[in-house]
Each structure stands twice: as C-alpha cells, then as structure tokens.
Design an enzyme around this catalytic site. Structure first.
Site, PDB file in Angstrom:
ATOM      1  N   ASP A  10       0.866  -1.182   0.000  1.00 56.66           N
ATOM      2  CA  ASP A  10       0.000   0.000   0.000  1.00 56.66           C
ATOM      3  C   ASP A  10       0.902   1.231   0.000  1.00 56.66           C
ATOM      4  OD1 ASP A  10      -2.303   1.651   0.276  1.00 56.66           O
ATOM      5  OD2 ASP A  10      -2.041   1.720   2.446  1.00 56.66           O
ATOM      6  N   SER A  11       0.306   2.381  -0.235  1.00 52.78           N
ATOM      7  CA  SER A  11       1.072   3.629  -0.143  1.00 52.78           C
ATOM      8  C   SER A  11       1.582   3.846   1.276  1.00 52.78           C
ATOM      9  CB  SER A  11       0.172   4.805  -0.528  1.00 52.78           C
ATOM     10  OG  SER A  11      -0.920   4.886   0.375  1.00 52.78           O
ATOM     11  N   TYR A  42      -0.659   8.575  -2.099  1.00 56.03           N
ATOM     12  CA  TYR A  42      -0.812   8.412  -3.546  1.00 56.03           C
ATOM     13  C   TYR A  42      -2.038   9.165  -4.079  1.00 56.03           C
ATOM     14  CZ  TYR A  42       2.329   4.237  -3.668  1.00 56.03           C
ATOM     15  OH  TYR A  42       3.385   3.363  -3.599  1.00 56.03           O
ATOM     16  N   CYS A  73      -4.345  -1.417  -2.010  1.00 56.18           N
ATOM     17  CA  CYS A  73      -4.498   0.034  -2.170  1.00 56.18           C
ATOM     18  C   CYS A  73      -5.456   0.264  -3.335  1.00 56.18           C
ATOM     19  CB  CYS A  73      -3.123   0.643  -2.481  1.00 56.18           C
ATOM     20  SG  CYS A  73      -3.161   2.411  -2.824  1.00 56.18           S
ATOM     21  N   GLU A 152      -2.342   7.382   9.286  1.00 50.31           N
ATOM     22  CA  GLU A 152      -0.878   7.230   9.345  1.00 50.31           C
ATOM     23  C   GLU A 152      -0.318   7.821  10.642  1.00 50.31           C
ATOM     24  OE1 GLU A 152       1.474   6.030   6.627  1.00 50.31           O
ATOM     25  OE2 GLU A 152      -0.418   5.041   6.168  1.00 50.31           O
ATOM     26  N   CYS A 184     -10.963   3.103   0.353  1.00 50.98           N
ATOM     27  CA  CYS A 184      -9.530   3.321   0.589  1.00 50.98           C
ATOM     28  C   CYS A 184      -9.176   2.429   1.770  1.00 50.98           C
ATOM     29  CB  CYS A 184      -9.273   4.786   0.915  1.00 50.98           C
ATOM     30  SG  CYS A 184      -7.616   5.112   1.575  1.00 50.98           S
ATOM     31  N   THR A 185      -8.061   1.727   1.671  1.00 55.29           N
ATOM     32  CA  THR A 185      -7.759   0.711   2.691  1.00 55.29           C
ATOM     33  C   THR A 185      -7.374   1.318   4.043  1.00 55.29           C
ATOM     34  OG1 THR A 185      -5.501   0.592   1.796  1.00 55.29           O
ATOM     35  CG2 THR A 185      -7.096  -1.051   1.025  1.00 55.29           C
ATOM     36  N   HIS A 186      -7.172   2.631   4.074  1.00 59.05           N
ATOM     37  CA  HIS A 186      -6.923   3.266   5.376  1.00 59.05           C
ATOM     38  C   HIS A 186      -8.205   3.395   6.198  1.00 59.05           C
ATOM     39  CE1 HIS A 186      -3.074   4.425   3.594  1.00 59.05           C
ATOM     40  NE2 HIS A 186      -2.671   4.801   4.783  1.00 59.05           N
TER      41      HIS A 186
HETATM   42  N1  DGL Z   1      -4.688   3.305   1.015  1.00 52.59           N
HETATM   43  C1  DGL Z   1      -4.834   3.855  -0.250  1.00 52.59           C
HETATM   44  C2  DGL Z   1      -6.079   3.427  -0.973  1.00 52.59           C
HETATM   45  O1  DGL Z   1      -6.611   2.377  -0.706  1.00 52.59           O
HETATM   46  C3  DGL Z   1      -4.391   5.219  -0.613  1.00 52.59           C
HETATM   47  C4  DGL Z   1      -4.161   6.316   0.338  1.00 52.59           C
HETATM   48  C5  DGL Z   1      -3.266   7.360  -0.299  1.00 52.59           C
HETATM   49  O2  DGL Z   1      -2.078   7.081  -0.459  1.00 52.59           O
HETATM   50  O3  DGL Z   1      -3.767   8.444  -0.638  1.00 52.59           O
HETATM   51  O4  DGL Z   1      -6.541   4.115  -1.846  1.00 52.59           O
END
Ligand code: DGL
Length: 264
Positions: A10-11, A42, A73, A152, A184-186
C-alpha cells in the site's frame, strides 16, 4: 503447495486492514508487507507516479521471492494494476470500491463511496459505477483528502480527524444513502468513528475479506497455498525510515513487529 511468502503493498499502513483479513483467513501463510510511506500519499498523485512506485515495489517484493501480490491500495489498483499484470507474471490481486454489493443491498437507492481523488477520477472507477450502479441508484462519490494522513499519524480520535469525517459524510447524509463503501484501505481503521458520525442504521462496507478470499482462490488454482501446520509470519518493509512508523504499525497490527527500512 508453495511455502513462499505473499507480498502485500500500500502507499502506507492502510493496507494492513487487508493484511489482517488475509491473516485471519490464511493463518499458515508468510506475509511480506511493503508500506511506501516515503512516497505517500498516492491519492492526489499522477498516474505515472503511482505506476512507477507500484512497479518498483513489485520488483522489491519479487526479489524477496513472493508467490503472489496483493495490491492493498484502491488508488494503486485503479491506476496501476493493469500495468503490473502486463509486466509481471505472478498472480496479482487488487482491491476496488465495493460498489456492486452496496448497490445490490441499498433500499434507499443511494450509496456513498469514500475514497481518494485519484481512485474516484479513474476510468476503472467510472466503469465500475456504470456497470453495477445503474440509473436508479445514486452514487455519491466523496474524495477524502487528508484522511489517510490521520490514520498514518494514529490520530483516529483527534478533533481534526472527526471534523474531516463529519464533513465528508455530509453529502452522503443529504442523499439519504443507506450504504457507505470504504474505498480506501486506510478507512477501515476509522470504522468506529465513521459509524458514530454517520446516520443511524447505515451499513459500512469494507471489501478486505473479499480480497483475502480472492487471494486464497487464486493461490488454490496454482496449487500455491502453504498447507503446512506452521504459523505464518509477517515482515514489514517500509520505504524511508521505518522506525518512525513503529508505534502506528504496532497499534494497527496489535503486536510487536519487526521493521526493515527500504532506501533507494
Ligand atoms: N490506502 C490507499 C487506498 O486504498 C491510498 C491512500 C493514499 O495514499 O492516498 O486508496
């Protein structure tokens, strides 16, 4: 059978939400996680930037012998997964906003999608919406700049985080959506906070488990599952200075971890 590790990237640290699902479904697999913290986020970067980072990470993971790759991601999947599949020959599993199950489950005929700007402006996402949410379903796509940074930083309960969530939920509330897709995985790490600020009774959809199931399926097709009794291990590679991220990785993973810095 194949005892090699599975690569996940992931990013940043958000992909750990997917890795948790993989771990719960596949306790025997060794997992190698790459967090591209030095190059994150990203979400507002160009496609070219994300493609280059995704290729470089894939090479790094291949050097360490991974048998499959999970792009944990949404942004990198939307932008780079086709390129990766054309260049590398291992199984590559991506993640995309769960528009299909959300549209199928919606009673109010309105769903909300929280994701990065890059994901929501991608052709892949436009196709997804066209394919699965036909005219009678309203899809409220909300870009959420700044939210991944809150995860983060481990700042889930901060006023800043809560006010961002409140703001991003506003159009979803107005549309009377009854489903929220975490695109988004975050964001799964903010599920509790999102639930608390969203209208009562709304369903939050996180596709992590579906990704883990797809990985298991893809590995089974190539006889690639680790079928030994051994307890799977995890290694964490982080671009830049890994130690700077230790406390949040341990918070997200829930136990002490070994980290390795990747410098280019
Ligand atoms: N975790 C990422 C996703 O699923 C991206 C977060 C990012 O780097 O902006 O899109």
């Amino acid at each position: 059978m194949n005892k090699a590790p599975v690569g996940v990237f992931d990013s940043g640290l958000g992909g750990l939400s997917v890795m948790k699902a993989i771990r719960s479904l596949m306790p025997n697999e060794d997992l190698l996680y790459f967090a591209d913290c030095a190059y994150a986020p990203y979400g507002d970067r160009s496609s070219q930037y994300i493609i280059e980072r995704s290729e470089s990470i894939t090479r790094e993971l291949l050097l360490r012998g991974v048998k499959a790759l999970v792009v944990a991601c949404n942004t990198a999947t939307a932008t780079a997964v086709n390129d990766l599949r054309s260049k590398f020959s291992l199984p590559i599993i991506g993640i995309e906003p769960a528009v299909k199950p959300a549209a199928a489950a919606s009673k109010t005929r309105a769903i909300g999608v929280l994701a990065t700007t890059r994901t929501l402006t991608s052709e892949r996402y436009r196709d997804l919406v066209k394919r699965y949410a036909q005219d009678s379903i309203k899809v409220v796509s909300v870009p959420c700049p700044g939210l991944m940074e809150c995860v983060e930083a481990g700042a889930w309960e901060s006023l800043h985080t809560l006010s961002l969530i409140h703001k991003y939920l506003e159009p979803i509330r107005r549309a009377n959506a009854d489903q929220i897709v975490l695109g988004c995985t975050h964001y799964p790490f903010l599920t509790k906070q999102i639930q608390a600020l969203a209208p009562a009774g709304i369903t939050i959809i996180d596709p992590s488990l579906a990704v883990a199931k797809e990985l298991r399926h893809q590995l089974s097709l190539i006889d690639g599952l680790n079928e030994t009794d051994h307890e799977g291990s995890e290694r964490f590679l982080i671009s830049g200075e890994a130690e700077n991220h230790r406390s949040v990785v341990e918070l997200l993973w829930n136990r002490p971890v070994q980290l390795e810095s990747i410098r280019d």
